[in-house]
Design a protein around this motif. Structure first.
Motif, mmCIF file in Angstrom:
data_model
loop_
_atom_site.group_PDB
_atom_site.id
_atom_site.type_symbol
_atom_site.label_atom_id
_atom_site.label_comp_id
_atom_site.label_asym_id
_atom_site.label_seq_id
_atom_site.Cartn_x
_atom_site.Cartn_y
_atom_site.Cartn_z
ATOM 1 N N ASP A 9 0.858 -1.190 0.000
ATOM 2 C CA ASP A 9 0.000 0.000 0.000
ATOM 3 C C ASP A 9 0.890 1.235 0.000
ATOM 4 N N SER A 10 0.264 2.379 -0.278
ATOM 5 C CA SER A 10 1.002 3.647 -0.253
ATOM 6 C C SER A 10 1.378 4.055 1.163
ATOM 7 N N GLY A 11 0.758 3.442 2.159
ATOM 8 C CA GLY A 11 1.052 3.795 3.550
ATOM 9 C C GLY A 11 0.422 2.795 4.491
ATOM 10 N N PRO A 148 -4.000 12.137 4.426
ATOM 11 C CA PRO A 148 -3.055 12.743 5.367
ATOM 12 C C PRO A 148 -3.500 12.633 6.828
ATOM 13 N N LEU A 149 -4.808 12.692 7.087
ATOM 14 C CA LEU A 149 -5.302 12.508 8.457
ATOM 15 C C LEU A 149 -4.919 11.129 8.983
ATOM 16 N N VAL A 150 -5.143 10.111 8.159
ATOM 17 C CA VAL A 150 -4.872 8.738 8.583
ATOM 18 C C VAL A 150 -3.375 8.505 8.761
ATOM 19 N N GLU A 151 -2.582 9.024 7.836
ATOM 20 C CA GLU A 151 -1.136 8.820 7.929
ATOM 21 C C GLU A 151 -0.539 9.492 9.171
ATOM 22 N N LYS A 152 -1.247 10.479 9.717
ATOM 23 C CA LYS A 152 -0.814 11.116 10.978
ATOM 24 C C LYS A 152 -1.425 10.435 12.197
ATOM 25 N N GLY A 153 -2.279 9.441 11.980
ATOM 26 C CA GLY A 153 -2.928 8.771 13.095
ATOM 27 C C GLY A 153 -4.073 9.570 13.689
ATOM 28 N N ASN A 154 -4.579 10.544 12.923
ATOM 29 C CA ASN A 154 -5.640 11.431 13.414
ATOM 30 C C ASN A 154 -6.993 10.895 12.942
ATOM 31 N N PHE A 155 -7.531 9.900 13.666
ATOM 32 C CA PHE A 155 -8.746 9.215 13.229
ATOM 33 C C PHE A 155 -10.024 9.896 13.727
ATOM 34 N N ARG A 156 -9.979 10.464 14.909
ATOM 35 C CA ARG A 156 -11.171 11.107 15.470
ATOM 36 C C ARG A 156 -10.759 12.360 16.233
ATOM 37 N N SER A 157 -11.187 13.503 15.717
ATOM 38 C CA SER A 157 -10.918 14.788 16.364
ATOM 39 C C SER A 157 -11.845 15.815 15.723
ATOM 40 N N GLU A 158 -11.857 17.013 16.257
ATOM 41 C CA GLU A 158 -12.649 18.077 15.636
ATOM 42 C C GLU A 158 -12.154 18.354 14.224
ATOM 43 N N GLU A 159 -10.823 18.328 14.046
ATOM 44 C CA GLU A 159 -10.258 18.545 12.710
ATOM 45 C C GLU A 159 -10.728 17.454 11.750
ATOM 46 N N THR A 160 -10.746 16.202 12.230
ATOM 47 C CA THR A 160 -11.190 15.089 11.395
ATOM 48 C C THR A 160 -12.637 15.287 10.970
ATOM 49 N N PRO A 231 2.075 -18.287 12.428
ATOM 50 C CA PRO A 231 2.819 -17.519 11.416
ATOM 51 C C PRO A 231 3.521 -16.326 12.044
ATOM 52 N N ILE A 232 4.646 -15.955 11.464
ATOM 53 C CA ILE A 232 5.361 -14.753 11.888
ATOM 54 C C ILE A 232 5.201 -13.725 10.786
ATOM 55 N N HIS A 233 4.459 -12.672 11.071
ATOM 56 C CA HIS A 233 4.180 -11.643 10.075
ATOM 57 C C HIS A 233 5.316 -10.633 10.022
ATOM 58 N N GLN A 234 5.522 -10.035 8.856
ATOM 59 C CA GLN A 234 6.547 -9.007 8.681
ATOM 60 C C GLN A 234 5.903 -7.727 8.174
ATOM 61 N N PHE A 235 6.257 -6.616 8.800
ATOM 62 C CA PHE A 235 5.737 -5.314 8.394
ATOM 63 C C PHE A 235 6.906 -4.401 8.038
ATOM 64 N N CYS A 236 6.857 -3.835 6.850
ATOM 65 C CA CYS A 236 7.911 -2.964 6.361
ATOM 66 C C CYS A 236 7.303 -1.602 6.013
ATOM 67 N N CYS A 237 8.053 -0.550 6.258
ATOM 68 C CA CYS A 237 7.616 0.772 5.804
ATOM 69 C C CYS A 237 8.833 1.557 5.357
ATOM 70 N N SER A 238 8.589 2.511 4.473
ATOM 71 C CA SER A 238 9.701 3.281 3.901
ATOM 72 C C SER A 238 9.937 4.598 4.634
ATOM 73 N N GLY A 239 9.049 4.962 5.551
ATOM 74 C CA GLY A 239 9.153 6.258 6.216
ATOM 75 C C GLY A 239 9.311 6.143 7.717
ATOM 76 N N ASP A 240 8.565 6.948 8.455
ATOM 77 C CA ASP A 240 8.651 7.021 9.914
ATOM 78 C C ASP A 240 8.191 5.694 10.528
ATOM 79 N N LEU A 243 5.840 5.976 13.891
ATOM 80 C CA LEU A 243 4.437 6.307 13.663
ATOM 81 C C LEU A 243 3.718 5.146 12.986
ATOM 82 N N PHE A 244 4.385 4.535 12.007
ATOM 83 C CA PHE A 244 3.791 3.388 11.319
ATOM 84 C C PHE A 244 3.486 2.268 12.307
#
Length: 269
Positions: A9-11, A148-160, A231-240, A243-244
């Protein structure tokens, strides 16, 4: 059969698909790549999204996956057929499973689709929906501010709430009874989206249907995992990575509390 299912995925959005795979297919090993450093894909040119998707697939094939899942609607719209020609394992996207679920749910035949600019511009959902039901009415809306809201972890707020309310203003005035969350990031915002759209509009996430399609294909190929080993799952990310990992742990919850996980930050591109 013990080879992993590769999900990209993209993120963090594709984690919605991973959660369903872990729930429906608990014996399967997952390797996930989130391209968080280059998210979002939606505003990018199609040629760039295609290149990024190819790079990620080239990275993932080293793990010899038995299936590749493009859990990004923008990448599915742009790169699905290309990737299918480049690899010798099944490649599953998220658009057709979501379209099938929506056609099965709508009573009025009026279906809304929200997604990134790239997904909406491609017309992929409208094409898929019309193939399944030629007389369906499709109303599409790009919501570029949601990812961008999701990638910042901002799921529920007034801004959201303000952002979602603004993004869905025109759809609220339509006659749709079913709304496809045409980006795998959007289920993170499903509570707010449902609050804005009201209880009469059914939300369709392609994650459930995609996991069912994965199960069906692997069963037909006789490649469902049969081992009782955890199973042993693997998670990779290219950025932070911090946060990921925080978002992944929050979203996947019990699944990764009960299952060993390897976290990686690869070099790519």
């Amino acid at each position: 059969m013990q080879q992993p299912i590769a999900v990209l995925d993209s993120g963090v959005g594709g984690l919605t698909v991973v959660k369903e795979v872990m729930r429906q297919l608990p014996r399967e090993k997952v390797i996930y790549f989130g391209d968080t450093a280059r998210a979002p894909y939606g505003p990018r040119p199609a040629e760039e999204v295609l290149r990024f998707t190819r790079e990620i697939v080239d990275y993932l094939v080293q793990y010899r996956p038995k299936m590749i899942v493009i859990a990004c609607n923008t990448a599915t719209a742009v790169a699905l057929q290309d990737i299918r020609m480049r690899v010798n394992v099944p490649v599953v996207g998220v658009i057709h499973p979501g379209a099938r679920a929506a056609i099965g749910r709508t009573l009025s035949g009026n279906v809304g689709v929200i997604g990134t600019e790239g997904t909406i511009r491609s017309g992929a959902y409208e094409t898929a929906l019309k193939q399944l039901s030629p007389h369906v009415t499709v109303i599409s809306q790009a919501c570029p501010d949601f990812v961008p809201l999701v990638e910042k972890g901002n799921f529920r707020s007034e801004e959201t709430y303000r952002t979602v309310n603004k993004g869905l203003a025109s759809l609220r005035l339509s006659s749709i009874d079913t709304l496809i969350l045409g980006c795998t990031h959007y289920p993170f915002l499903s509570d707010t989206i449902s609050e804005v759209m009201g209880h009469k509009v059914a939300l369709i996430s392609s994650a459930d249907e995609t996991a069912r399609e994965i199960s069906t294909i692997l069963h037909q190929m006789n490649k469902l995992a049969r081992s009782d080993d955890q199973p042993i799952h693997q998670f990779c990310c290219s950025g932070d990575s911090g946060l990921f990992r925080s978002i992944a742990e929050q979203w996947l919850g019990e699944q990764i509390e009960l299952t060993p996980v390897v976290w990686q930050v690869p070099k790519i591109g």
